[in-house]
Design an enzyme around this catalytic site. Structure first.
Site, short mmCIF file in Angstrom:
data_model
loop_
_atom_site.label_atom_id
_atom_site.label_comp_id
_atom_site.label_asym_id
_atom_site.label_seq_id
_atom_site.Cartn_x
_atom_site.Cartn_y
_atom_site.Cartn_z
N LYS A 111 0.85 -1.20 0.00
CA LYS A 111 0.00 0.00 0.00
C LYS A 111 0.88 1.24 0.00
O LYS A 111 2.07 1.19 0.36
CB LYS A 111 -0.92 0.02 1.23
CG LYS A 111 -0.20 0.03 2.61
CD LYS A 111 0.20 1.40 3.13
CE LYS A 111 0.89 1.31 4.49
NZ LYS A 111 1.70 2.46 4.85
N PRO B 37 10.28 -3.87 -0.28
CA PRO B 37 11.30 -3.41 0.69
C PRO B 37 10.88 -3.67 2.14
O PRO B 37 9.69 -3.60 2.46
CB PRO B 37 11.40 -1.91 0.44
CG PRO B 37 10.44 -1.56 -0.61
CD PRO B 37 9.73 -2.78 -1.08
N GLY C 241 9.86 -0.25 4.52
CA GLY C 241 9.78 0.70 3.41
C GLY C 241 8.58 1.64 3.50
O GLY C 241 8.41 2.51 2.66
N GLY C 242 7.70 1.41 4.49
CA GLY C 242 6.49 2.24 4.59
C GLY C 242 5.40 1.78 3.63
O GLY C 242 4.42 2.49 3.39
N LEU C 243 5.58 0.57 3.06
CA LEU C 243 4.60 0.06 2.10
C LEU C 243 3.68 -0.98 2.73
O LEU C 243 2.91 -1.66 2.03
CB LEU C 243 5.32 -0.55 0.89
CG LEU C 243 6.24 0.39 0.11
CD1 LEU C 243 6.94 -0.35 -1.02
CD2 LEU C 243 5.46 1.58 -0.47
N GLY C 244 3.77 -1.16 4.05
CA GLY C 244 2.87 -2.07 4.75
C GLY C 244 3.13 -3.54 4.46
O GLY C 244 2.25 -4.38 4.65
N SER D 24 2.51 -6.09 7.29
CA SER D 24 1.08 -6.16 7.60
C SER D 24 0.34 -6.93 6.52
O SER D 24 -0.54 -7.76 6.80
CB SER D 24 0.50 -4.75 7.70
OG SER D 24 1.22 -3.99 8.64
N SER D 25 0.70 -6.65 5.27
CA SER D 25 0.06 -7.34 4.15
C SER D 25 0.39 -8.83 4.17
O SER D 25 -0.48 -9.68 3.93
CB SER D 25 0.54 -6.69 2.85
OG SER D 25 0.11 -7.43 1.77
N ASP E 282 -1.86 -1.42 10.68
CA ASP E 282 -1.89 -1.39 9.21
C ASP E 282 -2.41 -2.68 8.60
O ASP E 282 -2.33 -2.85 7.38
CB ASP E 282 -0.47 -1.15 8.68
CG ASP E 282 -0.15 0.32 8.55
OD1 ASP E 282 -1.02 1.15 8.86
OD2 ASP E 282 0.98 0.63 8.14
O1 C5P Z 1 0.15 -0.93 15.33
P1 C5P Z 1 1.58 -1.24 15.06
O2 C5P Z 1 2.08 -2.42 15.83
O3 C5P Z 1 1.90 -1.33 13.61
O4 C5P Z 1 2.39 0.01 15.60
C1 C5P Z 1 3.77 -0.02 15.79
C2 C5P Z 1 4.17 1.14 16.70
O5 C5P Z 1 3.97 2.39 16.01
C3 C5P Z 1 3.35 1.26 17.96
O6 C5P Z 1 3.90 0.51 19.00
C4 C5P Z 1 3.44 2.74 18.27
O7 C5P Z 1 4.69 3.05 18.86
C5 C5P Z 1 3.47 3.37 16.90
N1 C5P Z 1 2.14 3.82 16.42
C6 C5P Z 1 1.60 4.99 16.96
N2 C5P Z 1 0.38 5.42 16.50
C7 C5P Z 1 -0.28 4.75 15.54
C8 C5P Z 1 0.25 3.56 14.99
C9 C5P Z 1 1.47 3.12 15.46
O8 C5P Z 1 2.19 5.64 17.84
N3 C5P Z 1 -1.46 5.23 15.10
#
Ligand code: C5P
Length: 326
Positions: free
Chosen positions: A10, A94, A97-100, A103-104, A136
């Site tokens: 994404k 990557p 990479g910020g492309l999720g 998560s995907s 994500d």
């Molecule tokens: O939800 P996820 O495990 O992907 O988030 C990773 C880390 O990114 C969280 O532990 C938190 O530090 C940060 N995060 C946040 N606010 C969000 C999503 C993620 O601070 N909306």
């Protein structure tokens, strides 16, 4: 027979970071868009117990810190199944990479396990497991153009954008998302709560404005001589939608800002960091312009590839490939 799933990436079209909440997460507003670049996930279930992860990229963890592992454990419990689950990740996207991608990969594991066990979870059960594992993940249960709110895990399908040619450029740095949020907290003056909520509201207004503009309507007639993709991208620029992470990631990693500038020079109509980076994407009005930009970036030793944004119907059609085209 193993089950193979395409695990699409994404991009974020605009991302606004709100106040840090009591649970430590930040309130977010973003428009997610799936793209055609993908990893491949293969699921095998066999007699026995335990979860095994195999991957062609040594940076991907093989233990219970891997999002696929965590989803697999929850699915086994939800389906009350006792089996050995082997997850093979053919990594092409990557890492960090910020492309999720992670998560995907996890959502692909969920869909693959459902198919392998010939059982389906209720939609609310899928969503619960996905949001427990990460903010994500849920977007990949919707696909196409998706509004994300809350910590990003509350997802709403919005009218799909058409497929745009897209260049993904990934500078050679990994950006940690928690570190990027921490840098944001340090830089931001504490906004009063009416100002903070006005910032969040204005993002929703920009999305509304863009998706209800005259260029968006598939039945609308764009001005004479106008190409619809180009008109839509110009409208997007006009809304001023941006990714808040740019203001912390660019000063920390000037090479990432540099890549954004290169894409702009190469004629991309809209350029932005995706998530917390390090990938930067450019949306183009034409495929040839996009291909030319990739060539220039590659010549400057920047990893870049051309793809296209992936509307919802195609996302779901292509997830389970009849035949894998690599
Ligand atoms: O939800 P996820 O495990 O992907 O988030 C990773 C880390 O990114 C969280 O532990 C938190 O530090 C940060 N995060 C946040 N606010 C969000 C999503 C993620 O601070 N909306």
């Amino acid at each position: 027979m193993p089950t193979t799933i395409r695990s699409f990436a994404k991009i974020n079209i605009g991302l606004r970071i709100g106040p840090r909440r009591d649970d430590g997460y930040h309130e977010l507003r973003t428009l997610y868009q799936t793209i055609a670049l993908h990893d491949l996930i293969k699921i095998d279930v066999a007699r026995g117990t335990g979860i095994e992860i195999h991957c062609n990229d040594s940076r991907v963890p093989r233990d219970n810190s891997n999002t696929c592992w965590r989803v697999a454990e929850k699915i086994l419990r939800a389906l009350k199944a006792r089996s050995k689950v082997r997850i093979t990740i053919e990594k092409k996207l990557p890492v960090q990479g910020g492309l999720g991608a992670a998560s995907s990969n996890a959502v692909a594991t969920m869909l693959g396990m459902e198919r392998a066990f010939k059982r389906r979870l209720a939609p609310e059960e899928r969503l619960r497991i996905a949001s427990e594992v990460g903010s994500d993940l849920p977007l990949f249960l919707v696909g196409g153009t998706v509004l994300g709110i809350g910590r990003g895990e509350q997802v709403y399908a919005v009218d799909d954008l058409p497929s745009f040619p897209c260049v993904i450029a990934t500078p050679d740095v990994g950006v940690s998302t928690p570190a990027a949020f921490a840098a944001w907290d340090k830089r931001q003056p504490k906004l009063t709560s009416p100002r903070a909520s006005a910032r969040m509201d204005s993002f929703s207004q920009s999305v509304y404005q863009w998706l209800n503009g005259s260029s968006f309507s598939p039945t609308g007639v764009p001005g004479k001589g106008w190409d619809r993709a180009e008109a839509l991208l110009l409208d997007l620029v006009r809304t001023g939608m941006e990714n808040d992470f740019e203001s912390v990631v660019f000063p920390l990693y000037p090479a990432v800002r540099q890549v954004k500038r290169m894409l702009e020079r190469e004629g991309a109509k809209y350029v932005s960091l995706s998530g917390s980076g390090s990938s930067v994407y450019g949306l183009f009005a034409g495929r040839q312009d996009a291909a030319r930009a990739v060539k220039t970036l590659n010549q400057a030793d920047v990893r870049a590839q051309v793809t296209s944004t992936l509307p919802r119907a195609r996302y779901w059609k292509d997830i389970f490939p009849a035949k894998i085209r690599r």
